[in-house]
Design an enzyme around this catalytic site. Structure first.
Site, PDB file in Angstrom:
ATOM      1  CD  GLU A 210      -2.845  -1.104   0.238  1.00 35.01           C
ATOM      2  OE1 GLU A 210      -3.356   0.118  -0.290  1.00 35.01           O
ATOM      3  OE2 GLU A 210      -3.409  -2.122  -0.228  1.00 35.01           O
ATOM      4  CB  CYS A 244      -1.660   7.418   1.269  1.00 36.61           C
ATOM      5  SG  CYS A 244      -2.993   6.571   1.627  1.00 36.61           S
TER       6      CYS A 244
HETATM    7  P1  NAD Z   1       7.200   4.955   7.709  1.00 40.51           P
HETATM    8  O1  NAD Z   1       8.410   5.765   7.852  1.00 40.51           O
HETATM    9  O2  NAD Z   1       6.353   4.984   8.917  1.00 40.51           O
HETATM   10  O3  NAD Z   1       7.266   3.518   7.218  1.00 40.51           O
HETATM   11  C1  NAD Z   1       6.468   2.588   7.023  1.00 40.51           C
HETATM   12  C2  NAD Z   1       7.207   1.345   7.745  1.00 40.51           C
HETATM   13  O4  NAD Z   1       8.261   0.807   7.034  1.00 40.51           O
HETATM   14  C3  NAD Z   1       7.292   1.780   9.122  1.00 40.51           C
HETATM   15  O5  NAD Z   1       6.669   0.403  10.105  1.00 40.51           O
HETATM   16  C4  NAD Z   1       8.812   1.358   9.302  1.00 40.51           C
HETATM   17  O6  NAD Z   1       9.467   1.010  10.734  1.00 40.51           O
HETATM   18  C5  NAD Z   1       9.267   0.641   8.149  1.00 40.51           C
HETATM   19  N1  NAD Z   1      10.463   0.961   7.568  1.00 40.51           N
HETATM   20  C6  NAD Z   1      11.015   2.024   7.431  1.00 40.51           C
HETATM   21  N2  NAD Z   1      12.227   1.969   6.820  1.00 40.51           N
HETATM   22  C7  NAD Z   1      12.658   0.638   6.564  1.00 40.51           C
HETATM   23  C8  NAD Z   1      13.771  -0.340   6.228  1.00 40.51           C
HETATM   24  N3  NAD Z   1      14.759   0.335   5.565  1.00 40.51           N
HETATM   25  N4  NAD Z   1      13.486  -1.361   6.211  1.00 40.51           N
HETATM   26  C9  NAD Z   1      12.444  -2.228   6.564  1.00 40.51           C
HETATM   27  N5  NAD Z   1      11.362  -1.391   7.204  1.00 40.51           N
HETATM   28  C10 NAD Z   1      11.356  -0.183   7.110  1.00 40.51           C
HETATM   29  O7  NAD Z   1       6.320   5.647   6.712  1.00 40.51           O
HETATM   30  P2  NAD Z   1       6.449   6.458   5.248  1.00 40.51           P
HETATM   31  O8  NAD Z   1       7.210   5.413   4.384  1.00 40.51           O
HETATM   32  O9  NAD Z   1       7.191   7.692   5.598  1.00 40.51           O
HETATM   33  O10 NAD Z   1       4.980   6.563   5.002  1.00 40.51           O
HETATM   34  C11 NAD Z   1       4.649   7.583   3.833  1.00 40.51           C
HETATM   35  C12 NAD Z   1       4.359   6.921   2.514  1.00 40.51           C
HETATM   36  O11 NAD Z   1       3.423   5.813   2.756  1.00 40.51           O
HETATM   37  C13 NAD Z   1       3.945   7.840   1.463  1.00 40.51           C
HETATM   38  O12 NAD Z   1       4.332   7.689   0.285  1.00 40.51           O
HETATM   39  C14 NAD Z   1       2.503   7.706   1.582  1.00 40.51           C
HETATM   40  O13 NAD Z   1       1.789   7.884   0.475  1.00 40.51           O
HETATM   41  C15 NAD Z   1       2.289   6.096   1.767  1.00 40.51           C
HETATM   42  N6  NAD Z   1       1.079   5.682   2.341  1.00 40.51           N
HETATM   43  C16 NAD Z   1       0.075   4.920   1.900  1.00 40.51           C
HETATM   44  C17 NAD Z   1      -1.124   4.506   2.320  1.00 40.51           C
HETATM   45  C18 NAD Z   1      -1.943   3.541   1.587  1.00 40.51           C
HETATM   46  O14 NAD Z   1      -2.780   3.093   2.054  1.00 40.51           O
HETATM   47  N7  NAD Z   1      -1.814   3.352   0.235  1.00 40.51           N
HETATM   48  C19 NAD Z   1      -1.140   4.934   3.517  1.00 40.51           C
HETATM   49  C20 NAD Z   1      -0.384   5.711   4.084  1.00 40.51           C
HETATM   50  C21 NAD Z   1       0.897   6.042   3.699  1.00 40.51           C
END
Ligand code: NAD
Length: 498
Positions: A210, A244
């Protein structure tokens, strides 16, 4: 961290014991989720206020009610979803039982993001439980108060042998990803999605990703811009733009840009007052890294609305920039903050060209009263979701699948779609041992006679379309008509003769 392997092994043996497969277990857990939300509403609001300055109103609409309704929907439909689904049968299988049995995959890993930290853990978990799986939940470390809440309260309400919360960031998630899961649902950015997918490939574990991206809005001529501006502003500025499916950028004909800007200004003032910083309905940027990233996107721009910021509070005012070029920095990455660029276009055809020249978005919004424009954009573009005359709200209709396509993600969930995503559709065919002479047609030695019969039994016919599909009924009707007429005439003649 070293104990993850043992934790997953233990969980898999509980799964293999069949505990999570019973409808009673699933429904008890789902009811407990409803209680967890209802009995801890204030604690959830406090955690989200601390993490993201989210107003209670936003928490109710976009987190608690959404999850509660999804759980209630699952409780109400669980028996029906679990029932084997009968399938159509060809002549070869007329006497047999053919159905699809949904079966749980096993131990699932759900990795959440920080922007809707309750929803992004609970919604996948609801479907995973409804489908009869065990779950390991990994909330985002970037919304720590909410993660702590989930870590403390999920064990108080749900079955600890089958559902566990793991706290931590990159090292913990990396360690988890070394283990074997039966399905992984990851929410977050596409860079980490590649890491998740690579780790999953080692065990051929299916993944649901997602992700995000730049979700465009096209605004047409001859439309009530006051209503449009309110719907775009709400979708863009809830959670300070950290959604998102938030509208990422607007495309509109040049001649309506000026009026659109003044309507956006009215909507923003209406929602958050002229002093947005003191409005308790307006959120904050999650951390200083994202604050700095957004400041960089604003460099060199001349906002026509907003533009103010305060680093100490990680506050960035709702900001609008006009006459943005596709080559500008702000058009190169997902904004994920309260900045709305407007790109002017000649008409909807140019908007379609722009959309199709970029990665497929998670959502595509079109504001128009012209059916041709709406249908044109819907048919000629590809996106996770298509929404006409509103933004973001499609996520609240759980009968619609929520997910991306291409760079915005793979797989979808919400409502029954989550149940399906966490289930394997097992093909079931139950045959009797009878009818062996008919079944023998397939055995060697092959003869022309056997092949002739088999061809007749196995052959599928292309269905006639349109008016021609009634042709067989017309012929049959005519034959019956003729038959009755003949019988009737014969009977009448017999009567006369008597
Ligand atoms: P985040 O930083 O919370 O990361 C998401 C998860 O990935 C966390 O649990 C984190 O611990 C893990 N993570 C981070 N780096 C990692 C690595 N190197 N290895 C393994 N795991 C790791 O969130 P984010 O990525 O900043 O989220 C924002 C993005 O998510 C945006 O692009 C947004 O559009 C997208 N998003 C999508 C949805 C959807 O439903 N499609 C919903 C919310 C956010």
């Amino acid at each position: 961290m070293e104990s993850y392997g043992q934790m997953i092994t233990d969980m898999r043996s509980v799964f293999l014991s069949g505990k999570t497969k019973s409808e009673k277990w699933r429904s008890t857990q789902l009811r407990a989720i409803v209680n967890l939300i209802e009995e801890n509403a204030q604690k959830i609001c406090d955690a989200l206020q601390a993490d993201l300055h989210k107003h209670k109103g936003e928490v109710i609409i976009t987190e608690m009610e959404l999850c509660k309704n999804d759980a209630i929907n699952a409780i109400n439909h669980l028996s029906e979803w679990m029932k084997p689904e009968k399938v159509a049968k060809s002549m070869m299988f007329m006497m047999d039982n053919a159905c699809i049995q949904k079966e749980p995959l096993g131990v699932s890993l759900i990795i959440g993001a920080w922007n809707y930290p309750i929803q992004l853990i609970l919604l996948p978990m609801i479907g995973a439980i409804a489908a009869g799986n065990c779950c390991i939940l990994k909330p985002s470390e970037m919304s720590p108060k909410t993660a702590e809440f989930l870590h403390e309260y999920i064990p108080k309400y749900l079955d600890n042998d089958c559902i566990k919360v793991v706290l931590g960031g990159v090292p913990e998630t990396t360690a988890l990803l070394k283990e074997r899961f039966d399905i992984i649902l990851y929410t977050g950015n596409s860079m980490v999605a590649k890491i998740v997918m690579e780790a999953a490939s080692k065990f051929l574990t299916p993944v649901i990703l997602e992700l995000g991206g730049k979700s465009p809005v096209y605004i047409d001529r001859n439309i009530d811009l006051n209503v449009v501006a309110r719907r775009v502003s709400w979708g863009k500025f809830i959670n300070a733009g950290q959604t998102c499916v938030a509208p990422d950028y607007v495309m509109c004909p040049k001649e309506i840009q000026g009026e659109l800007v003044s309507c956006l200004k009215n909507a923003i003032d209406d929602f958050f007052t002229k002093d947005t910083k003191s409005s308790d309905s307006y959120g904050r940027i999650v951390n200083s890294r994202h604050f700095g990233r957004l400041q960089k996107l604003l460099e060199g721009t001349k906002p026509v609305i907003g533009g103010e910021s305060d680093e100490t509070e990680r506050f960035i005012a709702p900001t609008v920039i006009t006459d943005v070029q596709l080559s500008d920095k702000i058009m190169q990455e997902e904004i994920f903050g309260p900045i709305l660029p407007i790109v002017t276009v000649k008409d909807h055809n140019e908007a379609i060209e722009i959309i199709n020249s970029r990665e497929k978005p998670l959502a595509l919004y079109v504001f128009t009263t012209n059916k041709t424009v709406r249908e044109d954009i819907r048919q000629k573009t590809s996106s996770g979701a298509f929404l006409a005359n509103d933004t973001v709200v499609h996520g609240g209709l759980c009968s619609l699948p929520f997910g991306g396509v291409g760079n915005s993600g793979m797989g979808a969930y919400h409502g029954k779609h989550t149940f399906n995503a966490f289930s394997h559709s097992k093909a079931v065919l139950e045959k009797s041992l009878g009818m062996e002479s008919a079944m023998s047609l397939r055995y060697p030695p092959y003869t022309e006679a056997k092949l002739g019969w088999l061809g007749w039994i196995m052959k599928e016919k292309i269905k006639r379309k349109g008016i021609m599909s009634f042709f067989p009924f017309v012929v049959m009707g005519a034959m019956f008509g003729l038959l009755f007429k003949t019988v009737g005439v014969t009977a009448a003649e017999t009567d006369r003769n008597n």
